[in-house]
Design a protein around this motif. Structure first.
Motif: not given
Length: 440
Positions: A346-349, A364-368
């Motif tokens: 899985i690659l992050g956002v 938001g993206k750090v939390a994701t």
């Protein structure tokens, strides 16, 4: 691959190289037993009987049909065409520019076609038509139609069926299938009459009662071509053209699902990280990225796939958010769970240059990414944070401001989001390193 049964779902296998499956009077074949799980046999009588022991393909026995022979398959095999299936035929056609049937199955005598192969249709050379229903799936540019050893593959999906010749499907060689059980099925002719019967060799007819993945299909084609000694005829795109699958282990190929960070349409094709991964690993890598898609849209495509379900999955989804009513975690989890494989990454956002430390977009993206890490552990790669770290004072792209703001510097961006080729190439490196660490 030691045998065709290594791939699940083998229901038909008429194998002329296996003498135990052939009952003959002298050289004339009375019955040919199906080794697949359906059972049953093909039978012939009197002057309709083909010959055995008189001809070889490579070093192996084949059945020889002289244009006045045919064999009728018993009813145990008729369910094959009731739903999507994959069917392989190994043959040699002695005649050029003469139309003939390798086989033809129908729902009844004088009924609707269910499966079959016809060569040199209309007495025109270089035509190989396969059938999955009454509509021909045509290849009108097939020099293999005569005087060469061939494996043809009919690969049926729900909406499309494909005509492959020695591992290659040419442009337009696909069409809508019609599925339904057979009532008659004849080898080397048309069950309604004795015209257009086969003149040449038929070595093997084997089928699986499901849609094989592309890698399974290529493996069977490679196995059959090497078995009968015509591997040199295989399409160069078949990964087994230069190595015998009977003595070489299969390696796992890769499929990459994602958005523009996977598609990389903004880069030259050879600079896209999935293409670089294929070059550096020697594995086939399918780039299934579509720019602008949400995680929900990506999941919808991935979860309908039948071509790549046995490959290592690289999933890159969420930079564009989910659709309303869904969430990134749920979408990615569905892609992992669909026809599950143990090998996935899985690659992050990714953040835009405006999503700096402290902004809502950053948070938001750090939390994701934190949630993805918690769920997938060492199968997760936070490509954003790795890229930011390349801008540290000791990194290859030092930039104090971008590093402090945890974004990508302008020199490495094509717009507010997308990375240039030098930075994008690092995704390939991180994926390749992760594959090695996970023993993929």
């Amino acid at each position: 691959m030691a045998a065709l049964t290594d791939i699940p779902g083998l229901v038909i296998d008429f194998d002329a190289a296996d003498a135990a499956t052939i009952s003959a009077t002298g050289a004339l074949v009375n019955t040919w037993t199906n080794k697949g799980s359906y059972g049953g046999q093909a039978t012939s009588t009197s002057t309709n009987r083909p010959s055995t022991g008189t001809r070889q393909m490579g070093t192996l026995n084949t059945l020889d049909f002289n244009g006045a022979n045919h064999m009728d398959i018993s009813s145990e095999c008729f369910p094959l065409t009731a739903a999507a299936y994959t069917l392989f035929r190994v043959w040699y056609n002695d005649l050029g520019a003469v139309a003939s049937f390798l086989d033809l199955g129908q729902n009844a005598l004088a009924g609707s076609v269910r499966t079959g192969v016809q060569t040199n249709v209309g007495n025109v050379a270089s035509r190989i038509y396969q059938y999955s229903g009454s509509t021909a799936i045509t290849d009108g540019a097939a020099p293999e139609s005569s005087l060469t050893n061939v494996v043809t593959t009919l690969r049926g999906e729900a909406a499309l069926a494909y005509n492959y010749v020695n591992g290659q499907t040419r442009s337009g060689a696909n069409g809508a299938p019609t599925y339904g059980a057979m009532g008659v099925w004849r080898i080397a002719g048309d069950p309604d009459n004795t015209s257009s019967r086969w003149n040449g060799a038929i070595s093997e007819i084997c089928a699986y009662s499901r849609t094989l993945t592309l890698d399974e299909q290529a493996l069977v084609e490679g196995f059959l071509a090497w078995k009968y000694g015509f591997q040199a005829n295989l399409f160069s795109g078949n990964e087994w053209a230069a190595k015998d699958p009977r003595i070489n282990a299969k390696i796992d190929n890769v499929v990459c699902w994602g958005n523009s960070f996977t598609e990389n349409a903004f880069l030259a094709s050879n600079l896209r990280w999935p293409a670089i991964l294929q070059t550096n690993t020697g594995r086939k890598v399918s780039n299934q990225g579509i720019g602008g898609q949400t995680s929900t849209q990506i999941a919808a495509r991935a979860n309908a796939d039948v071509k790549y379900t046995d490959r290592i999955r690289i999933i890159e989804a969420g930079t564009n958010g989910p659709d309303a009513g869904s969430d990134i975690q749920t979408d990615i989890a569905s892609m992992v769970a669909y026809k599950p494989v143990s090998k996935y990454i899985i690659l992050g956002v990714v953040r835009t240059k405006n999503e700096t430390v402290g902004t809502a977009g950053y948070n938001g993206k750090v939390a994701t990414n934190a949630a993805l890490l918690a769920t997938y552990g060492n199968k997760f790669i936070d490509i954003m944070e790795l890229a930011v770290e390349l801008q540290a004072p000791s990194g290859p792209f030092p930039d104090a401001t971008a590093y402090a703001n945890r974004v990508i510097q302008d020199a490495l961006l094509l717009d507010t989001l997308h990375w240039t080729a030098p930075l994008m190439a690092y995704i390939e490196l991180w994926v390749r390193q992760k594959m090695a660490a996970l023993n993929y």
